[in-house]
Every structure is written in C-alpha cells, then in structure tokens.
Design an enzyme around this catalytic site. Structure first.
Site, PDB file in Angstrom:
ATOM      1  N   HIS A  14       0.859  -1.195   0.000  1.00 56.52           N
ATOM      2  CA  HIS A  14       0.000   0.000   0.000  1.00 56.52           C
ATOM      3  C   HIS A  14       0.890   1.238   0.000  1.00 56.52           C
ATOM      4  CE1 HIS A  14      -4.125   1.712   0.983  1.00 56.52           C
ATOM      5  NE2 HIS A  14      -3.320   2.776   1.033  1.00 56.52           N
ATOM      6  N   HIS A  16       1.281   4.929  -2.183  1.00 49.31           N
ATOM      7  CA  HIS A  16       0.806   5.875  -3.193  1.00 49.31           C
ATOM      8  C   HIS A  16       1.980   6.577  -3.868  1.00 49.31           C
ATOM      9  CE1 HIS A  16      -3.567   5.819  -2.277  1.00 49.31           C
ATOM     10  NE2 HIS A  16      -3.149   5.436  -1.077  1.00 49.31           N
ATOM     11  N   HIS A 208      -9.829   0.927  -0.746  1.00 49.80           N
ATOM     12  CA  HIS A 208      -9.765   1.669   0.507  1.00 49.80           C
ATOM     13  C   HIS A 208     -11.143   1.586   1.173  1.00 49.80           C
ATOM     14  CE1 HIS A 208      -6.192   3.464  -1.319  1.00 49.80           C
ATOM     15  NE2 HIS A 208      -5.931   4.099  -0.180  1.00 49.80           N
ATOM     16  N   GLU A 211     -11.380   2.963   6.626  1.00 51.16           N
ATOM     17  CA  GLU A 211     -10.369   3.881   7.150  1.00 51.16           C
ATOM     18  C   GLU A 211     -11.074   4.985   7.932  1.00 51.16           C
ATOM     19  OE1 GLU A 211      -6.542   6.523   5.628  1.00 51.16           O
ATOM     20  OE2 GLU A 211      -8.045   5.902   4.170  1.00 51.16           O
ATOM     21  N   ASP A 290       1.918   3.815   3.118  1.00 53.83           N
ATOM     22  CA  ASP A 290       0.838   4.643   2.585  1.00 53.83           C
ATOM     23  C   ASP A 290       1.378   5.799   1.732  1.00 53.83           C
ATOM     24  OD1 ASP A 290      -1.728   5.463   2.057  1.00 53.83           O
ATOM     25  OD2 ASP A 290      -2.235   5.996   4.105  1.00 53.83           O
TER      26      ASP A 290
END
Length: 346
Positions: A14, A16, A208, A211, A290
């Site tokens: 995970h 980005h 996602h 969260e 992340d």
C-alpha cells in the site's frame, strides 16, 4: 526476469506514488517549469507537503493540493518519480512493491497551455517506463495499481480497461481511493459495476475501506465489489460478525500504522489500535507506509513504530511480511517465487 537480491526481503503493498515524491524533486521540477511554490527552499517546502503531527484526512489532501500541480502533466517528472521510488524502496531493503496512483490526477499541466497534456493512457505508460528502468537499475521488482476515485465514478470503467490493456506491462490491479461515499448511494453504483467487471476480467482488486467510513463500506467492498484486499480496514471491528467472516475468508488488510494516526482514522490509544486485535486473532494483514513523504515515514519506520508502540516482535513482523508476499498481485508463478525467496530469508 529480475533476480532477487539476497540482501532484500521486504514487501510493500500500500504505497501511493504521488504521496512518495521526494521534496527536492518537487522543488527541482517546479523551478524547471517556472511554477510558484509556497517556500523558496527545499526545507521550507516540507511543511507544505507533509504532516508532522496527527490531524485529519483533510490536512493530507491539502498536502496533495500543493504537490500534485507540480508533477501533473509533466512527462519527465512522471517518469522520474516512478524511477526514484524504486531507488527509495531498494535502499530500504524492499524486494517487491506495488505503487498505486490515479492517472487522471497526473494529466493536467497547470500551466494554461492546451493540447500538450499527456493522455491518461500515456501517464500509465510513463509510470511503467519509470518503474521498469528503476527495477533494472536498483534490482527490485515494482508493479502498479490504478486508482479509481470515489468522487469521480465516471473514471472507474476506464481504470478497469487500462488495467487490462497494460496487464503485461506492469499494471497488476485496480484500487478505489478518495473520500468515503455512503453505502448504497447512487454515486457508488458505477464503482460497483466497474469492480464487478474487473473480477470477470481477472483484474485484481483492492479497495480503501474502513479507514474513515464504517464497516458497511468494508462489507460493500468485499461482497459487492469482490475486493481481494482492503486498504486500512480498521473500522471493520465495529461489526464483529463481519470481521469474523472476513478473517475466516482470509481477506488481506493493508495496515498503514503511522498514517492511521496522522489522519485521525484511528483515534484510540496505541495499546488499542485495531491492528493489535488483528495480530492477536491471527488475521491476514501486512504493514505499509501509505504516503511516506506526506507522513514523513518509511516502511522501516513503520516496523520500528509497531515494535515500540504495539509490542510487535521480529517474528510477527516477519510473518506480516510473508503475508504481504502471499497477498501480492503478481501472477501465480512469480508470486510463488517471491514467497519462496521471503521464506528462505526467515
């Protein structure tokens, strides 16, 4: 085929792309393009594109509003950030990673010019090119996921199409990111349809969910959109029956420890973080960073964080790393090879 470096063992799922851009790269690209920045030094720019204390997800999006216009629409910059991510991951001992991004968000050049913006498909090709070169230069395996965005349901079908088109060029799956759209709202129906199409085409799926939204978002992701992995997923624990079912089914949770606190997604004490329950129950999850440049973290820092704050020991962290390898979206033969490499180093 890339040979595995025996000094590398870590896997990250995970991650980005646009949240991993080096600040000095942002500064350099902005200078080359003649774009204004809120600071005139690299160090001065850091607070504008990162979070150094817990806040809310809105603060994270503010950082992206500053950094995205610098990179978007610039072909050299898009290739560069993909290439540099390979170097950054390799330096941490990562052997395999999947990076995710929305190509639509990298198409606008923000200069007022017209006709010279890369197409969505060209953005994918630019990222693929950067990852390929980086993989070769730094002896690492890098793959990508294309992100649909909840606020833009009109993009979802195209994301699935692009995943199919570039499946032999490093794109291994589709993601759904962005803000939370309420369960059963009409705006979510195009996403549901697109992910159902992805399943029928054999495109791997992560979403996602859980969260900031409730467990109903996680349930929708798994039951209606056929997610194989869940990004974050912390609020699945608000529905014990759902949690037990997903645990039994082996659904993989992509846990991002530092970001879970920085964004306010988890507001409990360290001792009561949902991942501690995951660990106690033997749930299927792994660790990721992340948006490492936004949250001033790294996969190495995440490991230190869970040791210091959650009491995870090296044996558990090794298990979580193996979980990541087993949950990756590589073709089965390549996945098996990766898993065996990780097992040989444990």
């Amino acid at each position: 085929m890339t040979e595995f470096d025996p000094s590398k063992m870590w896997v990250e799922l995970h991650l980005h792309l646009d949240g991993a851009v080096r600040t000095d790269t942002l500064f350099d690209v902005a200078k080359r393009r003649g774009l204004s920045l809120p600071a005139d030094t690299v160090d001065g720019l850091v607070p504008h594109v990162s979070m150094d204390k817990p806040g809310k997800i809105a603060a994270m999006f503010h950082a992206f509003q500053t950094l995205l216009p610098v990179i978007s629409g610039d072909r050299a910059a898009i290739r560069r950030i993909a290439y540099e991510l390979c170097e950054d991951e390799a330096q941490q001992g990562v052997v395999y990673f999947e990076t995710r991004y929305c190509p639509h968000l990298l198409t606008s050049n923000h200069t007022g010019e017209s006709g010279d913006d890369p197409t969505v498909a060209e953005v994918v090709e630019l990222v693929n090119a950067g990852l390929k070169r980086g993989s070769k230069d730094f002896n690492i395996q890098a793959r990508s996921l294309l992100c649909a965005i909840r606020e833009h349901p009109e993009w979802s079908h195209e994301m699935v199409e692009l995943c199919g088109k570039y499946s032999s060029d490093g794109v291994v799956g589709v993601d759904l990111a962005g803000g939370t759209v309420g369960y059963k709202e009409d705006a979510n129906l195009p996403h549901i349809k697109a992910f159902q199409e992805a399943e029928s085409l054999g495109v791997h799926r992560t979403i996602h969910a859980g969260e900031v939204g409730g467990p109903e978002i996680v349930e929708e992701a798994v039951t209606q959109m056929h997610a194989e992995r869940i990004g974050h997923g912390y609020h699945v624990l608000d529905d014990e029956d759902l949690y037990q079912r997903l645990k039994k089914d082996g659904i993989h949770f992509e846990v991002c420890p530092v970001s879970s606190y920085m964004t306010g997604a988890v507001q409990t004490e360290f001792s009561q973080h949902p991942a501690k329950r995951f660990a106690k129950d033997g749930a299927n999850f792994s660790l990721s960073s992340d948006d490492p440049r936004v949250f001033l973290t790294s996969l190495a820092r995440e490991r230190d964080f869970v040791k210091e704050n959650w009491g995870f020991d090296d044996a558990l962290i090794s298990t979580l790393n193996l979980n990541a390898a087993q949950a990756c979206f590589l073709p089965e033969a390549d996945k098996d090879r990766l898993v065996k490499h990780i097992q040989s180093l444990q």
